[in-house]
Motif scaffolding. Sequence first.
Motif, PDB file in Angstrom:
ATOM      1  N   ASP A 143       0.680  -1.038  -0.061  1.00 16.08           N
ATOM      2  CA  ASP A 143       0.251   0.018   0.152  1.00 16.08           C
ATOM      3  C   ASP A 143       0.741   1.348   0.024  1.00 16.08           C
ATOM      4  O   ASP A 143       0.826   2.290  -0.830  1.00 16.08           O
ATOM      5  CB  ASP A 143      -0.860   0.165   1.177  1.00 16.08           C
ATOM      6  CG  ASP A 143      -1.951   1.055   1.122  1.00 16.08           C
ATOM      7  OD1 ASP A 143      -2.723   1.177  -0.021  1.00 16.08           O
ATOM      8  OD2 ASP A 143      -2.327   1.587   2.275  1.00 16.08           O
ATOM      9  N   ARG A 144       1.647   1.344   0.892  1.00 11.12           N
ATOM     10  CA  ARG A 144       2.744   2.823   1.159  1.00 11.12           C
ATOM     11  C   ARG A 144       3.760   2.372  -0.060  1.00 11.12           C
ATOM     12  O   ARG A 144       4.161   3.725  -0.643  1.00 11.12           O
ATOM     13  CB  ARG A 144       3.130   2.651   2.385  1.00 11.12           C
ATOM     14  CG  ARG A 144       2.433   3.075   3.595  1.00 11.12           C
ATOM     15  CD  ARG A 144       3.094   2.809   4.755  1.00 11.12           C
ATOM     16  NE  ARG A 144       2.200   2.836   5.864  1.00 11.12           N
ATOM     17  CZ  ARG A 144       0.942   2.136   6.256  1.00 11.12           C
ATOM     18  NH1 ARG A 144       0.889   0.981   5.513  1.00 11.12           N
ATOM     19  NH2 ARG A 144       0.188   2.501   7.101  1.00 11.12           N
ATOM     20  N   LEU A 145       4.370   1.586  -0.343  1.00 11.75           N
ATOM     21  CA  LEU A 145       5.126   1.510  -1.530  1.00 11.75           C
ATOM     22  C   LEU A 145       4.342   1.804  -2.949  1.00 11.75           C
ATOM     23  O   LEU A 145       5.206   2.496  -3.734  1.00 11.75           O
ATOM     24  CB  LEU A 145       5.639  -0.264  -1.751  1.00 11.75           C
ATOM     25  CG  LEU A 145       6.663  -0.480  -0.812  1.00 11.75           C
ATOM     26  CD1 LEU A 145       6.874  -2.211  -0.878  1.00 11.75           C
ATOM     27  CD2 LEU A 145       8.245   0.215  -0.855  1.00 11.75           C
ATOM     28  N   ALA A 146       3.448   1.493  -3.200  1.00  7.85           N
ATOM     29  CA  ALA A 146       2.466   1.990  -4.311  1.00  7.85           C
ATOM     30  C   ALA A 146       2.108   3.555  -4.268  1.00  7.85           C
ATOM     31  O   ALA A 146       2.385   3.915  -5.090  1.00  7.85           O
ATOM     32  CB  ALA A 146       1.208   1.114  -4.309  1.00  7.85           C
ATOM     33  N   GLY A 147       2.174   3.935  -2.900  1.00  9.98           N
ATOM     34  CA  GLY A 147       1.928   5.428  -2.678  1.00  9.98           C
ATOM     35  C   GLY A 147       3.350   6.115  -3.275  1.00  9.98           C
ATOM     36  O   GLY A 147       3.503   7.404  -3.803  1.00  9.98           O
ATOM     37  N   TRP A 148       4.226   5.874  -2.609  1.00  9.84           N
ATOM     38  CA  TRP A 148       5.649   6.351  -3.029  1.00  9.84           C
ATOM     39  C   TRP A 148       5.809   6.139  -4.581  1.00  9.84           C
ATOM     40  O   TRP A 148       6.566   7.057  -5.026  1.00  9.84           O
ATOM     41  CB  TRP A 148       6.812   5.385  -2.146  1.00  9.84           C
ATOM     42  CG  TRP A 148       6.717   5.859  -0.649  1.00  9.84           C
ATOM     43  CD1 TRP A 148       5.658   6.504  -0.031  1.00  9.84           C
ATOM     44  CD2 TRP A 148       7.500   5.131   0.276  1.00  9.84           C
ATOM     45  NE1 TRP A 148       5.835   6.490   1.447  1.00  9.84           N
ATOM     46  CE2 TRP A 148       6.848   5.552   1.641  1.00  9.84           C
ATOM     47  CE3 TRP A 148       8.547   4.201   0.096  1.00  9.84           C
ATOM     48  CZ2 TRP A 148       7.550   5.209   2.688  1.00  9.84           C
ATOM     49  CZ3 TRP A 148       9.181   3.700   1.489  1.00  9.84           C
ATOM     50  CH2 TRP A 148       8.782   4.117   2.576  1.00  9.84           C
ATOM     51  N   HIS A 149       5.726   4.937  -4.973  1.00 13.57           N
ATOM     52  CA  HIS A 149       5.896   4.648  -6.363  1.00 13.57           C
ATOM     53  C   HIS A 149       5.101   5.781  -7.268  1.00 13.57           C
ATOM     54  O   HIS A 149       5.650   6.335  -8.126  1.00 13.57           O
ATOM     55  CB  HIS A 149       5.275   3.358  -6.835  1.00 13.57           C
ATOM     56  CG  HIS A 149       5.435   3.017  -8.288  1.00 13.57           C
ATOM     57  ND1 HIS A 149       6.460   2.497  -8.957  1.00 13.57           N
ATOM     58  CD2 HIS A 149       4.344   3.067  -8.917  1.00 13.57           C
ATOM     59  CE1 HIS A 149       6.077   2.397 -10.080  1.00 13.57           C
ATOM     60  NE2 HIS A 149       4.963   2.604 -10.408  1.00 13.57           N
ATOM     61  N   ARG A 150       3.767   5.907  -6.923  1.00 13.44           N
ATOM     62  CA  ARG A 150       3.155   6.996  -7.614  1.00 13.44           C
ATOM     63  C   ARG A 150       3.682   8.540  -7.407  1.00 13.44           C
ATOM     64  O   ARG A 150       3.965   9.169  -8.547  1.00 13.44           O
ATOM     65  CB  ARG A 150       1.492   6.968  -7.043  1.00 13.44           C
ATOM     66  CG  ARG A 150       0.641   8.223  -7.585  1.00 13.44           C
ATOM     67  CD  ARG A 150      -0.834   7.746  -6.977  1.00 13.44           C
ATOM     68  NE  ARG A 150      -1.847   8.572  -7.461  1.00 13.44           N
ATOM     69  CZ  ARG A 150      -1.905   9.987  -6.916  1.00 13.44           C
ATOM     70  NH1 ARG A 150      -1.334  10.308  -6.139  1.00 13.44           N
ATOM     71  NH2 ARG A 150      -2.485  10.922  -7.881  1.00 13.44           N
ATOM     72  N   TRP A 151       4.070   8.949  -6.273  1.00 12.42           N
ATOM     73  CA  TRP A 151       4.763  10.532  -6.244  1.00 12.42           C
ATOM     74  C   TRP A 151       6.023  10.575  -6.938  1.00 12.42           C
ATOM     75  O   TRP A 151       6.398  11.434  -7.494  1.00 12.42           O
ATOM     76  CB  TRP A 151       4.674  10.690  -4.785  1.00 12.42           C
ATOM     77  CG  TRP A 151       3.212  11.038  -4.056  1.00 12.42           C
ATOM     78  CD1 TRP A 151       2.609  10.518  -3.248  1.00 12.42           C
ATOM     79  CD2 TRP A 151       2.257  12.106  -4.473  1.00 12.42           C
ATOM     80  NE1 TRP A 151       1.446  10.673  -3.126  1.00 12.42           N
ATOM     81  CE2 TRP A 151       1.327  12.071  -3.703  1.00 12.42           C
ATOM     82  CE3 TRP A 151       2.700  13.257  -5.683  1.00 12.42           C
ATOM     83  CZ2 TRP A 151       0.253  12.923  -4.089  1.00 12.42           C
ATOM     84  CZ3 TRP A 151       1.565  14.071  -5.763  1.00 12.42           C
ATOM     85  CH2 TRP A 151       0.189  13.882  -4.852  1.00 12.42           C
ATOM     86  N   ASN A 152       6.999   9.279  -6.775  1.00 10.69           N
ATOM     87  CA  ASN A 152       8.243   9.239  -7.458  1.00 10.69           C
ATOM     88  C   ASN A 152       7.845   9.355  -8.912  1.00 10.69           C
ATOM     89  O   ASN A 152       8.508  10.027  -9.714  1.00 10.69           O
ATOM     90  CB  ASN A 152       8.769   7.870  -6.965  1.00 10.69           C
ATOM     91  CG  ASN A 152      10.108   8.034  -7.443  1.00 10.69           C
ATOM     92  OD1 ASN A 152      10.798   8.669  -6.982  1.00 10.69           O
ATOM     93  ND2 ASN A 152      10.609   7.036  -8.519  1.00 10.69           N
ATOM     94  N   GLY A 153       6.645   8.531  -9.506  1.00  7.82           N
ATOM     95  CA  GLY A 153       6.470   8.503 -10.836  1.00  7.82           C
ATOM     96  C   GLY A 153       5.989  10.091 -11.412  1.00  7.82           C
ATOM     97  O   GLY A 153       6.719  10.380 -12.601  1.00  7.82           O
ATOM     98  N   PHE A 154       5.388  10.905 -10.764  1.00  9.23           N
ATOM     99  CA  PHE A 154       5.337  12.348 -10.853  1.00  9.23           C
ATOM    100  C   PHE A 154       6.338  13.256 -10.984  1.00  9.23           C
ATOM    101  O   PHE A 154       6.652  13.896 -11.886  1.00  9.23           O
ATOM    102  CB  PHE A 154       3.992  12.770 -10.245  1.00  9.23           C
ATOM    103  CG  PHE A 154       2.689  12.295 -10.261  1.00  9.23           C
ATOM    104  CD1 PHE A 154       2.181  12.454 -11.722  1.00  9.23           C
ATOM    105  CD2 PHE A 154       2.161  11.836  -9.318  1.00  9.23           C
ATOM    106  CE1 PHE A 154       0.953  11.908 -11.893  1.00  9.23           C
ATOM    107  CE2 PHE A 154       0.804  11.173  -9.549  1.00  9.23           C
ATOM    108  CZ  PHE A 154       0.057  11.361 -10.719  1.00  9.23           C
ATOM    109  N   LEU A 155       7.311  12.900  -9.920  1.00  9.46           N
ATOM    110  CA  LEU A 155       8.524  13.558 -10.069  1.00  9.46           C
ATOM    111  C   LEU A 155       9.445  13.275 -11.355  1.00  9.46           C
ATOM    112  O   LEU A 155      10.075  14.040 -11.850  1.00  9.46           O
ATOM    113  CB  LEU A 155       9.234  13.252  -8.868  1.00  9.46           C
ATOM    114  CG  LEU A 155      10.650  14.073  -8.567  1.00  9.46           C
ATOM    115  CD1 LEU A 155      10.615  15.473  -8.625  1.00  9.46           C
ATOM    116  CD2 LEU A 155      11.392  13.595  -7.323  1.00  9.46           C
ATOM    117  N   LEU A 156       9.444  11.838 -11.592  1.00 12.01           N
ATOM    118  CA  LEU A 156      10.160  11.562 -12.850  1.00 12.01           C
ATOM    119  C   LEU A 156       9.520  11.947 -13.951  1.00 12.01           C
ATOM    120  O   LEU A 156      10.327  12.372 -14.946  1.00 12.01           O
ATOM    121  CB  LEU A 156       9.907   9.900 -12.929  1.00 12.01           C
ATOM    122  CG  LEU A 156      10.327   9.242 -13.880  1.00 12.01           C
ATOM    123  CD1 LEU A 156      11.828   9.260 -14.523  1.00 12.01           C
ATOM    124  CD2 LEU A 156      10.034   7.826 -14.103  1.00 12.01           C
TER     125      LEU A 156
END
Length: 445
Positions: free
Chosen positions: A84-97
């Motif tokens: 759940d939290r890894l997916a959240g970090w993945h999502r925000w990291n994706g927008f920064l990417l």
Amino acid sequence: MTTVEARPGPTRGIRPKVVARTGLQAGFAVNAAIVAYLFVQAGFASNALIVLGRLTGLYAALLMAFQLFLMARLPWLDRRIGMDRLAGWHRWNGFLLLWLLLGHAVFIVFGYARPTGRDPVDQTVELAETVEGVLRAVVALLLILVVGAVSARFARRRLAYETWHFIHLYTYLAVALAFTHQVAAGTTFTSSDLATAYWYALWGSALGAVAVGRILLPLWRNWRHKLVVTAVVPESDNVVSIHLTGRDLDRLPARAGQFFLWRFLTRDRWWQANPYSLSAAPDGRTLRLTAKAAGAGSAALRQVKPGTRVFAEGPYGAFTTLHRTRPDTVLIAGGVGVTPIRALLEELPGHTVVLYRVGSDKDAVLHRELHELALARSAELHLITGPIAPDPLAPHALAGLVPDIADRDVYVCGPPGMTTAVLRSLRELGVPKPQIHFERFSLAG
């Protein structure tokens, strides 16, 4: 009553979640420093825009590799942080990417266009035609833009899980195209043997993690355990339980509170993988999932026949007793979020209070099982029904039901709106953050 193995007591010392999170942060910081060092060692271009373009491109490559680590589903990381939290970090990291990639493209195009006076479109076409790997980079950027668009909250809510997941798989094609672009056109990549070795090691580690966590480990576990459906039991008009068995399930490292991605190997469903939580604590012989008909995949579960082979990826999630910090517990469930809560009640030692929030009595799935478990384990069970206003889980209501709630671990699982409201109530009641554990249904439904 199901017999389960003894579980360790509350966590002492540094919490597993803190260890994993600190390790991820330290790893990223070290790699960010290495990228900066290699960039400086490679020398600077005469054009400041090109310099910025190369730097944003390098950090975009680092974030892309980090994205792969975040969603590689490595067991050690997942058990401590949770999908759940890894997916959240993945999502925000994706927008920064995405912003770094856009910055990389804009800086490079304008940097090369400034000395020649070309407009940005002509310069982009000229680079794509004359520089190896640029066309692949353009395609990769377009793919990531599409994935970013469907990952935005307003779009994600309107897409079926299967559709979103299928589109998201194009990220791997974008990663492959971006890597070949870096190899072909990356000045820093080829500036020294050290730089080349570093980038190959970084990408190799990231792709290796994905291969192990998402391909090799699931294939090994399914070959070993050979899961098969034994029964399909309707729990209500729109909720069904699937019972499974297999080989050597006592060696499957599943725990109450976790979920799997389930793929039922029938002619019309083998390609669909849906996330459902275990609704009973694993006993080494059987598994059970319980799902609500929220989409085409879950609605079709009633049609699954006993004897159907199942391919399961998992177990996933940190919503387990591994993160307990106190001897006593409160379990708060909303709707079908009761499934992992019911499983946890089987496994938790100490005194437990269960709060089950539903609209009406008929919506209380698995209530009879919860009642029987509560009696057997000397736990308190409160079924809370009625309208959402006034909030039956407001701070004063929670304090009335569980006066010592600040001295207990609290597990919360339910729809996002309910979960957010309960977390707010817990903060107002002074429940320490390390004692709060929650699942938002962002992946496991």
